[in-house]
Design a protein around this motif. Structure first.
Motif, PDB file in Angstrom:
ATOM      1  N   LEU A 166      21.955  27.491  92.945  1.00  0.00           N
ATOM      2  CA  LEU A 166      21.719  26.940  91.616  1.00  0.00           C
ATOM      3  C   LEU A 166      21.096  28.020  90.735  1.00  0.00           C
ATOM      4  O   LEU A 166      20.085  28.613  91.094  1.00  0.00           O
ATOM      5  CB  LEU A 166      20.782  25.733  91.686  1.00  0.00           C
ATOM      6  N   VAL A 167      21.751  28.279  89.604  1.00  0.00           N
ATOM      7  CA  VAL A 167      21.216  29.211  88.615  1.00  0.00           C
ATOM      8  C   VAL A 167      20.349  28.427  87.641  1.00  0.00           C
ATOM      9  O   VAL A 167      20.746  27.355  87.169  1.00  0.00           O
ATOM     10  CB  VAL A 167      22.363  29.895  87.841  1.00  0.00           C
ATOM     11  N   ARG A 168      19.167  28.949  87.344  1.00  0.00           N
ATOM     12  CA  ARG A 168      18.341  28.374  86.290  1.00  0.00           C
ATOM     13  C   ARG A 168      17.813  29.513  85.427  1.00  0.00           C
ATOM     14  O   ARG A 168      17.319  30.511  85.954  1.00  0.00           O
ATOM     15  CB  ARG A 168      17.179  27.592  86.888  1.00  0.00           C
ATOM     16  N   MET A 169      17.949  29.398  84.125  1.00  0.00           N
ATOM     17  CA  MET A 169      17.583  30.505  83.247  1.00  0.00           C
ATOM     18  C   MET A 169      16.897  30.008  81.987  1.00  0.00           C
ATOM     19  O   MET A 169      17.184  28.920  81.481  1.00  0.00           O
ATOM     20  CB  MET A 169      18.824  31.340  82.890  1.00  0.00           C
ATOM     21  N   PRO A 229      27.474  33.040  91.648  1.00  0.00           N
ATOM     22  CA  PRO A 229      26.233  32.958  90.869  1.00  0.00           C
ATOM     23  C   PRO A 229      26.321  33.701  89.534  1.00  0.00           C
ATOM     24  O   PRO A 229      25.808  33.224  88.514  1.00  0.00           O
ATOM     25  CB  PRO A 229      25.197  33.611  91.805  1.00  0.00           C
ATOM     26  N   MET A 278      29.041  34.216  87.711  1.00  0.00           N
ATOM     27  CA  MET A 278      29.875  33.411  86.822  1.00  0.00           C
ATOM     28  C   MET A 278      29.081  32.227  86.271  1.00  0.00           C
ATOM     29  O   MET A 278      29.197  31.878  85.092  1.00  0.00           O
ATOM     30  CB  MET A 278      31.076  32.918  87.621  1.00  0.00           C
ATOM     31  N   MET A 279      28.258  31.639  87.112  1.00  0.00           N
ATOM     32  CA  MET A 279      27.478  30.479  86.658  1.00  0.00           C
ATOM     33  C   MET A 279      26.393  30.888  85.675  1.00  0.00           C
ATOM     34  O   MET A 279      26.111  30.162  84.712  1.00  0.00           O
ATOM     35  CB  MET A 279      26.903  29.745  87.862  1.00  0.00           C
ATOM     36  N   ALA A 316      28.285  31.521  82.262  1.00  0.00           N
ATOM     37  CA  ALA A 316      28.701  30.274  81.603  1.00  0.00           C
ATOM     38  C   ALA A 316      27.494  29.522  81.060  1.00  0.00           C
ATOM     39  O   ALA A 316      27.544  28.939  79.963  1.00  0.00           O
ATOM     40  CB  ALA A 316      29.482  29.402  82.592  1.00  0.00           C
ATOM     41  N   THR A 317      26.400  29.540  81.808  1.00  0.00           N
ATOM     42  CA  THR A 317      25.212  28.800  81.385  1.00  0.00           C
ATOM     43  C   THR A 317      24.558  29.465  80.174  1.00  0.00           C
ATOM     44  O   THR A 317      24.120  28.784  79.240  1.00  0.00           O
ATOM     45  CB  THR A 317      24.232  28.675  82.571  1.00  0.00           C
ATOM     46  N   GLU A 353      26.534  28.287  77.304  1.00  0.00           N
ATOM     47  CA  GLU A 353      26.229  26.882  76.975  1.00  0.00           C
ATOM     48  C   GLU A 353      24.883  26.747  76.279  1.00  0.00           C
ATOM     49  O   GLU A 353      24.691  25.868  75.433  1.00  0.00           O
ATOM     50  CB  GLU A 353      26.192  26.036  78.252  1.00  0.00           C
ATOM     51  N   LEU A 354      23.930  27.614  76.662  1.00  0.00           N
ATOM     52  CA  LEU A 354      22.574  27.508  76.119  1.00  0.00           C
ATOM     53  C   LEU A 354      22.439  28.195  74.762  1.00  0.00           C
ATOM     54  O   LEU A 354      21.333  28.271  74.232  1.00  0.00           O
ATOM     55  CB  LEU A 354      21.559  28.076  77.118  1.00  0.00           C
ATOM     56  N   HIS A 386      37.454  37.307  81.704  1.00  0.00           N
ATOM     57  CA  HIS A 386      37.329  35.881  81.384  1.00  0.00           C
ATOM     58  C   HIS A 386      35.860  35.463  81.290  1.00  0.00           C
ATOM     59  O   HIS A 386      35.527  34.511  80.589  1.00  0.00           O
ATOM     60  CB  HIS A 386      37.988  35.015  82.473  1.00  0.00           C
ATOM     61  N   PRO A 406      39.811  32.250  75.612  1.00  0.00           N
ATOM     62  CA  PRO A 406      38.671  31.331  75.624  1.00  0.00           C
ATOM     63  C   PRO A 406      38.459  30.747  77.003  1.00  0.00           C
ATOM     64  O   PRO A 406      39.394  30.615  77.783  1.00  0.00           O
ATOM     65  CB  PRO A 406      39.070  30.242  74.619  1.00  0.00           C
ATOM     66  N   ALA A 407      37.205  30.419  77.281  1.00  0.00           N
ATOM     67  CA  ALA A 407      36.874  29.867  78.617  1.00  0.00           C
ATOM     68  C   ALA A 407      37.494  28.499  78.769  1.00  0.00           C
ATOM     69  O   ALA A 407      37.718  27.789  77.801  1.00  0.00           O
ATOM     70  CB  ALA A 407      35.371  29.785  78.783  1.00  0.00           C
TER      71      ALA A 407
END
Lengths: 306, 306
Positions: free
Chosen positions: B39-42, B66, B68-69, B72-73, B76-77, B115, B305-306
């Protein structure tokens, strides 16, 4: 002609799929360079057919790049479509941002699979807030349910089973299995305090003291949920309980923990090959694979070109 | 304001980048679940700024998901763009199908990075048949060359160096370093028979017997090329040779092999942090990062685009 490829460790499952379907298994080899990079080498697929890559996705992180390279190479070598058979699908649990800044891993992982594969077959994915895989996975996906395979195994191996669900999430499998067996069932209430810290509350079950408790769930990972359930059962049953799950992922020490807490037997399907694998789910998986291979290609066209 | 994130192991390099640029480091944590998922948390990036993720890509396979996540996160943020600083870039060697059915890993890996990230900074990538990174990497990419950092280290630590290139591919670094130092140089001829089976032929070098041979290459992975070169040098030099490379990837036993073959010292840059890291390349990397962060966003818009 469609072609079947097994990523390392998936050879036995791919062989069963080949037996059920007649699809031809073709060689896929990974070479590991001294610098820890991986080279995929594969026999070419029949041009214009589907290339199916079999790769169960427990412990997924190191599998991602080789899997992506196999898919891209199958496409370059002439496959019309590339499908993934992943009996166990990873990253289904983290399907919302539970705390600020967390990755929504389920969505990111599904997006990546959607970019990489034209279609997907998986077995009983651990869905929570998504009701169906279609909500998160953009392409054609077929979910295989194997409660009946669990029921057949229990019917053959346990007399007078009492089906026990360790938590509300297991209720769907408990209900299906107990209905198929016409067996009684109870479902516990679970409160989770951490990855390995859960509390289980079991309802009244005195009238089934002469039954063998069969704990049924979709997955055993840390095993803590089942361990706590076994602990609750100690004073309530005279027969050693049996633990049955679709997916035996087994974190380190998980199996030992179940046996230490009194499980008489722990049994899982071949979605992940472990020492506990006794239930063959390849036939319904093969049927789902065939239905996707034979689907109209335009209906399952990739949403986003590579 | 642009934000800097370090994937695990890249904290020290990210800190240097922050010191050179003033970009703010923000927290990125990986949590490992008992089932081996990550789990990535940033901390959120400043909205509208670039989020820069620092992740050197030796031993790349388990890093992919990890990374890639995290990308992407960050998007999103609220990050306007997400860039990757990968001092060492993986999968550059397998840039053609040497044998039927092989993955062209360099292209597939670059497509995936394209990508995932809007831009990329890397250091002296191991390019062969591609002349520039732009041929294989679809988005804005900046390649940093650090021959001058190698030359500065050699100048400060070795008197009368003879720069030795273990093979023709090393000639670009040998030429740059020897020119900067006004030092003599020779380049060997290499024939490769396998991952760990290479033959080295050195030219005449009697007139530099009193010099310290400094073997210069872009990467030490198996170390076999340098080991063979050291073996060739045994009868030809009175001083223990020094091995200098940009990237110290070091397969198991590689460093021990170099020392056993008579290397007096093995030195690499901090593109990969190892026991041999002595050469700091963060300043030119920071400059490249700034130039990409400050580039017109429309010029570096993501191709897909993603």
């Amino acid at each position: 002609m469609n072609s079947l490829y097994a990523m390392p460790g998936n050879e036995a499952f791919a062989e069963l799929l080949s037996l059920h379907t007649g699809y031809q298994r073709r060689q896929l080899l990974l070479h590991h360079f001294p610098d820890s990079e991986t080279l995929v080498r594969m026999a070419p697929p029949t041009p214009g057919g589907d290339a199916v890559i079999v790769c169960t996705l427990d412990r997924p992180d190191p599998k991602a790049l080789p899997l992506m390279m196999a898919a891209a190479t199958a496409r370059e070598l002439g496959a019309a479509r590339v499908g993934l058979v992943a009996p166990y699908l990873a990253y289904m649990r983290q399907d919302k941002r539970f705390h600020p800044g967390e990755a929504i891993s389920a969505k990111i992982f599904a997006d990546w699979l959607g970019h990489t594969f034209d279609w997907l077959v998986t077995v009983d994915p651990h869905l929570h807030r998504y009701a169906t895989l279609a909500e998160v996975y953009p392409n054609a996906a077929h979910v295989v349910h194997v409660a009946s395979q669990l029921a057949v195994w229990i019917d053959a191996h346990v007399t007078m089973p009492l089906i026990v669900g360790p938590d509300q999430e297991s209720a769907q499998w408990v209900t299906a299995v107990s209905n198929l067996l016409c067996a009684p069932s109870v479902v516990a209430h679970k409160e989770r305090h951490g990855d390995r810290d859960v509390e289980i509350l079991l309802p009244e079950m005195d009238k089934w003291r002469d039954h063998t408790p069969v704990l049924v769930d979709d997955i055993i990972a840390s095993g803590e949920t089942m361990v706590q359930t076994l602990r609750c059962l100690h004073a309530r049953t005279s027969l050693p309980p049996v633990c049955v799950a679709v997916h035996g992922v087994f974190a380190e020490g998980a199996l030992e923990g179940l046996l230490a807490e009194g499980a008489g037997l722990v049994v899982t399907s071949n979605s992940v090959i472990t020492d506990t694998t006794q239930i063959d789910i390849s036939k319904p998986v093969a049927e789902a694979m065939v239905s996707l291979c034979e689907a109209n290609p335009t209906e399952t066209a990739r949403r986003t070109p590579a």
